[in-house]
Structures are given as structure tokens and as C-alpha cells.
Design an enzyme around this catalytic site. Structure first.
Site, PDB file in Angstrom:
ATOM      1  N   SER A 113      30.321 -53.350  41.251  1.00 31.24           N
ATOM      2  CA  SER A 113      29.897 -52.081  41.846  1.00 31.24           C
ATOM      3  C   SER A 113      28.556 -52.170  42.566  1.00 31.24           C
ATOM      4  CB  SER A 113      29.888 -50.999  40.776  1.00 31.24           C
ATOM      5  OG  SER A 113      29.744 -49.737  41.363  1.00 31.24           O
ATOM      6  N   HIS A 114      27.569 -51.404  42.100  1.00 27.70           N
ATOM      7  CA  HIS A 114      26.291 -51.302  42.792  1.00 27.70           C
ATOM      8  C   HIS A 114      25.279 -52.327  42.276  1.00 27.70           C
ATOM      9  CE1 HIS A 114      26.752 -48.741  39.333  1.00 27.70           C
ATOM     10  NE2 HIS A 114      25.470 -48.957  39.072  1.00 27.70           N
ATOM     11  N   ASP A 278      28.166 -47.854  48.205  1.00 27.72           N
ATOM     12  CA  ASP A 278      27.660 -48.925  47.336  1.00 27.72           C
ATOM     13  C   ASP A 278      28.438 -50.231  47.501  1.00 27.72           C
ATOM     14  OD1 ASP A 278      30.023 -48.100  46.096  1.00 27.72           O
ATOM     15  OD2 ASP A 278      29.289 -48.642  44.109  1.00 27.72           O
ATOM     16  N   ASP A 280      31.013 -51.745  46.163  1.00 29.14           N
ATOM     17  CA  ASP A 280      32.469 -51.770  46.275  1.00 29.14           C
ATOM     18  C   ASP A 280      33.037 -50.537  46.961  1.00 29.14           C
ATOM     19  OD1 ASP A 280      31.672 -50.210  44.104  1.00 29.14           O
ATOM     20  OD2 ASP A 280      33.588 -50.468  43.073  1.00 29.14           O
ATOM     21  N   ASP A 282      32.806 -47.172  46.370  1.00 27.35           N
ATOM     22  CA  ASP A 282      33.293 -45.951  45.734  1.00 27.35           C
ATOM     23  C   ASP A 282      32.227 -44.858  45.610  1.00 27.35           C
ATOM     24  OD1 ASP A 282      31.919 -47.234  43.725  1.00 27.35           O
ATOM     25  OD2 ASP A 282      33.544 -47.198  42.252  1.00 27.35           O
ATOM     26  N   ARG A 283      30.949 -45.218  45.765  1.00 25.49           N
ATOM     27  CA  ARG A 283      29.904 -44.180  45.684  1.00 25.49           C
ATOM     28  C   ARG A 283      29.506 -43.712  47.080  1.00 25.49           C
ATOM     29  NH1 ARG A 283      25.602 -45.471  40.809  1.00 25.49           N
ATOM     30  NH2 ARG A 283      27.182 -45.701  39.184  1.00 25.49           N
ATOM     31  N   LYS A 377      36.935 -43.046  42.742  1.00 22.86           N
ATOM     32  CA  LYS A 377      36.043 -42.277  43.596  1.00 22.86           C
ATOM     33  C   LYS A 377      35.981 -42.997  44.935  1.00 22.86           C
ATOM     34  CE  LYS A 377      32.226 -44.308  41.041  1.00 22.86           C
ATOM     35  NZ  LYS A 377      31.735 -44.091  39.673  1.00 22.86           N
TER      36      LYS A 377
END
Ligand code: G1P
Ligand code: ZN
Length: 544
Positions: A113-114, A278, A280, A282-283, A377
Site C-alpha cells: 500500500s502506502h 497511494d 497501490d 486505493d487511497r 477502495k
């Protein structure tokens, strides 16, 4: 099919949550480490014969190597069709989209992720099921059980697949399809939003925007959709090339890490609209000219205006928000006469509600917003939603948000994070807080009276599962709320998150700085929990 089995030492993995297994790259590079996790996934969903699988990741360091390992193992385990994003790329929401569109039996997503990427940084892996969403807690529990007893895994002897050329490759009885990672996702976005109106806005010569892909996975997606399909000028997407180390940056779209974007959105020459996503994809963070949109407000405003978007024109079924997210969305739900669900922190709790058709939109204060179009998300989706609204309303961002506050009132919100604190101190602090809860109602602090204090628990209305101890809540008589939680994703020590929000309706008090508007609530939160005494910290590390 030639299958070589390797005897291995038991897997010393953490219990994977639904966001999967996240570790330093060097841990994943240990012999058989990745293999044991992947085989444990396959053992959990066995038999794999004739099944189909999606594989892709956010492009961070070790993505390509891991994908080759997974392809060989998937073939050895009997999968007949494996869809891989070109270059090994698939954003998390795009992977969810591909799983659903091609009706595969699931997918493996490679991302942390982030978190930063690179040889000394983080890597991650997770399994999503056939609905395109993160595996349930039952499934991740089974994966963990397999990691404890695994003694061998299956793989084939084969050369690396060329991940850079799209096309089908036959491999020992299976077909590997290297697919364009963007096109299915871009098509889905085109089916949801009013691309005509958005394109007119972006081409009108006055409206200026910037999307910061932070050298992470959304670069190719944003370029194709914003620049190629919608006609935003070239250069609208900055830091557009995914790099294995994200250019040395921290791909987390907040005001601290997306500083290049913040600069373009500030000052006299600020742009009209800015956004970032972010690692990947999703944010999301969305900004107006010199204007920050809190994610809690963003969810509420998207919901209030959803009928302006073709996909939601017939109305939305319901909304869900994580408990610490402000109650702004609840006010919209009640005006629309639809349900608003309050779930524990974490995207997994939205899955059942989405699958059951109880909600259409959902979101968290941690820069996550989404809908029933996928089961993750979705950062770029949220940005396109905003663009669709700006085009339909012909308004600027600040005016739209102000109009919303005038109509519904404003839920001031902030989150204070204390990172890498000593785990024992954090646990002691929570133990003491829990004991205090019953005696708090009626007590006064800083002129505020405590009305209610409890621990949040959740009964899933779909499968009736219960989740206890999901955060401590304290309600004050000025419409305020304090929430304390320990992070489940932090990697060092403990991370304490304190969430503060307060409802304000007076028209002349809607434009304050959130830290000022919440100042006495912040003091109360620090006093009740004894944050300084327990952690030795006098101020949070990150304020959002
Ligand atoms: C954090 C966020 C949470 C989000 C999760 C995964 O979890 O707070 O909303 O779902 O990352 O992106 P936490 O570290 O607070 O457990
Ligand atoms: Zn992410």
C-alpha cells in the site's frame, strides 16, 4: 506436468490480516518464504485444478520476481488460466475490477500500500476472492493455519514469462494472459461517469488540475483516463512513471507526503483541482484551490450529490463509514432517507454490505472512499467522481464544500497519530482507559461534560458475526466525540490514533481551522487518557 516439491522449514509468518502479509523485502527474499505463503493460499482454496487467477501488483521492488514465482506455482497447482498485468502492474482497485469482469476465482495482489518501497523497504501480498474483495477473516485464518504446518510446495521448471508484451502464452497446460492493466479499469470508469461533461470541463482552457501519482501505480491509469480519454493537458499527471522505490518517496496521499501537489494547490497561482493516490491506488486525497477536503466530508459530499453521476443517478441504497470517520455522511443518509452503517476500521467490513446490496457508497477517514463498482477502495474513482460533480455543478471545490456545510452543518474532524510508541505503555494506557469508562459519564473536563463512554462493537447485519473492542468512544455535551484506537497496520512498536470530531451548525462558525475548533476536545482527550504520562509524548507525530 513436471512438479518438483521442496521440503521447507515451517513458515514463520505473521498472522495475515485481510490486508495480507506485509514485511520487509529481505524477509520475503528468504528461501521458500514467499512460496510458503502462496502455497498456503492455494491449499486454502484447493482444489485449484482448472481455476483462474489474476496476478499483479503496484510495481514496487520485488514485484516482478514474486510474479514469476507465483505463475510457476499456480501452473503447478493446476490453475488453467492466469491473467497478469503487463509489466506486473495492477492497481488494487484494477485487480478487483479484473477479477470481477473476467469472473476469475480470485487474485493475488502484491503491494504494501502506502509504505515505502525498495530493497530495504516493504513488500506485501494478499489474496482476494471471486467477488474481487479481500479474503474474509475465516479465509485468512485458514491461510495462516496452513503456513504453520506447510512442509512442501509445488512449482514447475520453466523460464521467466515475458511480462512486458501483452498476449497469451501456453505454459505446461495452462494459459498465461499478459493483459493491458489499464483498459478494463478505464472502461469501467467510462461506464460510471459522465465523460462528456468532464471532458468539456477539462478542455475549456480555464480549469486547471494536477494529479500526483507519486511514482506509484496510478500513473498509467491517470494518464490514460485523464490525459488520453478526457483530454486534460499533457503533464496534468505528475510523477506518472511507477518506480520500484517510488522515487525514494513515501506514496501516501496526505498533506505531508504529497508536498509537490500541495505546492501547486497553494498560493495565488494555485490550480483549481488537485488529487493524489497511494502506492497501490486505493487511497485518495482531493484538494481545491488553497482548500483541503477532509475525507469524511468528501464521502458525505459525494453521497449528497451522487445523483449527478450516471452510475448513481437512480439513487444510492445506503452508505457505510468506519466508526472513527466523522458523522457527516450520517446526516446525508438521513436527509436521503437511506441507511448509514457504522463499521469497525478496515475495508473488509464493507464487503458484506456491498455484496448484500445494502450500501452503494462507503468510506473511511484514512483517505479511503469507494462504491459497489469494485470491492476495494478506489483512489482514481474518487477523483473522477469529484470531477464529474464539479462539471455537473459548474462550481469550484471550496464553494461546493461550503454549500454542503451551510445545508448540513459541519463536522470538524482531525486525527492525531502517535507513532512507534512503546507497546507496553500503549497497552497500559488502554487498560487504564477501559477501567475508567464506567465512571466517566457526568464528569467535567475543560468545561465539557462527558455524556457517554464505551467500547465500540459491531454486529455484522449480513452474517451476524460480532467484532468486539473496536475502539474507545467518549461523547461530550457539545456534540463532540473522542475515539482512541491502536493501529493494526503499524510496523514499529504501537501507533496510537486519537480521532476528534464535533458538529457545528452556526453559519458564522463554519470556517474555523479544525485544530482550533477542536482545541478543548483535544485537551480533554489528552487528559482523560494521560497520553503524555504514558507515552512521554507532548505532541502527535502526524496530524490529518
Ligand atoms: C489504517 C487505517 C484504516 C485502513 C487501513 C488499511 O489502519 O486507519 O482506516 O483501512 O489502514 O488501509 P490502522 O493502521 O489504523 O489499523
Ligand atoms: Zn493502499
Amino acid at each position: 506436468m513436471p512438479v518438483s516439491t521442496h521440503t521447507t522449514t515451517p513458515f514463520a509468518g505473521q498472522k495475515p490480516g485481510t490486508s495480507g502479509l506485509r514485511k520487509k523485502v529481505v524477509e520475503f527474499q528468504q528461501p521458500h518464504y514467499l512460496e510458503n505463503f502462496v502455497q498456503s493460499v492455494f491449499n486454502t482454496i484447493a482444489p485449484c485444478t482448472a481455476k483462474s487467477l489474476v496476478v499483479g501488483g503496484d510495481g514496487r521492488y520485488y514485484n516482478r520476481q514474486a510474479i514469476q514465482v507465483i505463475i510457476r506455482m499456480a501452473v503447478a497447482n493446476g490453475f488453467s488460466r492466469i491473467l497478469v498485468g503487463q509489466g506486473g502492474i495492477l492497481s488494487t482497485p484494477a485487480a478487483s475490477c479484473v477479477i470481477r469482469k473476467h469472473e476469475t476465482d480470485g487474485g493475488i495482489i502484491l503491494s504494501a500500500s502506502h509504505n515505502p518501497g525498495g530493497p530495504d523497504e516493504d513488500f506485501g501480498i494478499k489474496f482476494n476472492g471471486a467477488n474481487g474483495g479481500p479474503a474474509s477473516e475465516t479465509v485468512t485464518g485458514q491461510i495462516y493455519q496452513h503456513t504453520q504446518t506447510i512442509s512442501e510446495y509445488q512449482t514447475i521448471d520453466a523460464e521467466d514469462i515475458d511480462l512486458d508484451a501483452c498476449g497469451s502464452i501456453a505454459l505446461q497446460g495452462a494459459v498465461i494472459e499478459v493483459i493491458d492493466p489499464v483498459s478494463d479499469y478505464a472502461e469501467l470508469m467510462e461506464s460510471l461517469f459522465d465523460f462528456g461533461a468532464m471532458s468539456r470541463l477539462l478542455r475549456n482552457g480555464e480549469f486547471r488540475m494536477c494529479f500526483d501519482a507519486m511514482h506509484a501505480v496510478t500513473g498509467p491509469y491517470a494518464r490514460e483516463i485523464l490525459e488520453n480519454r478526457l483530454g486534460a493537458g499533457q503533464g496534468t499527471v505528475i510523477n506518472a512513471v511507477p518506480l520500484e522505490d517510488f522515487g525514494g518517496g513515501h506514496p501516501d496521499p496526505n498533506q505531508v507526503h504529497a508536498h509537490e501537489l500541495i505546492e501547486r494547490m497553494s498560493g495565488e497561482d494555485a490550480l483549481d483541482f488537485g488529487a493524489a493516490s497511494d502506492g497501490d491506488g486505493d487511497r485518495n486525497m482531493v484538494l481545491g484551490k488553497n482548500f483541503y477536503i477532509n475525507p469524511c466530508d468528501s464521502l458525505a459530499i459525494l453521497a449528497a450529490n451522487a445523483e449527478l453521476v450516471p452510475a448513481y443517478a437512480k439513487g444510492i441504497n445506503g452508505i457505510a463509514r468506519s466508526m472513527p470517520t466523522s458523522r457527516a455522511a450520517d446526516r446525508v443518509a438521513s436527509a436521503l432517507n437511506i441507511d448509514c452503517y457504522e463499521t469497525p476500521t478496515g475495508w473488509k467490513f464493507f464487503g458484506n454490505l456491498l455484496d448484500a446490496g445494502k450500501i452503494t457508497l462507503c468510506g473511511e477517514e484514512s483517505f479511503g472512499t469507494g462504491s459497489d463498482h469494485v470491492r476495494e477502495k478506489d483512489g482514481l474513482w474518487a477523483v473522477l467522481f469529484w470531477l464529474n460533480l464539479l462539471a455537473a455543478r459548474d462550481m469550484n471545490v471550496a464553494d461546493m464544500v461550503h454549500e454542503h456545510w451551510q445545508k448540513f452543518g459541519r463536522d470538524y474532524f482531525t486525527r492525531h497519530d502517535y507513532e512507534a510508541i512503546d507497546s507496553d505503555s500503549a497497552n497500559n494506557m488502554f487498560a487504564e482507559l477501559e477501567q475508567k469508562l464506567v465512571s466517566l459519564p457526568g464528569q467535567q473536563f475543560e468545561g465539557l461534560t462527558i455524556e457517554k463512554a464505551d467500547q465500540f462493537s459491531y454486529l455484522d447485519p449480513v452474517d451476524q458475526s460480532r467484532s468486539e473492542g473496536q475502539g474507545i468512544r467518549i461523547f461530550t455535551d457539545n456534540g463532540g466525540r473522542i475515539v482512541y484506537r491502536l493501529s493494526g497496520t503499524g510496523t514499529q512498536g504501537a501507533t496510537l490514533r486519537v480521532y476528534l470530531d464535533r458538529y457545528e451548525q452556526s453559519a458564522d462558525l463554519l470556517d474555523q481551522d479544525p485544530q482550533a475548533a477542536l482545541a478543548n476536545l483535544i485537551d480533554v482527550a489528552n487528559r482523560i487518557a494521560g497520553i503524555e504520562a504514558f507515552t512521554g509524548r507532548t505532541a502527535p507525530d502526524v496530524i490529518t
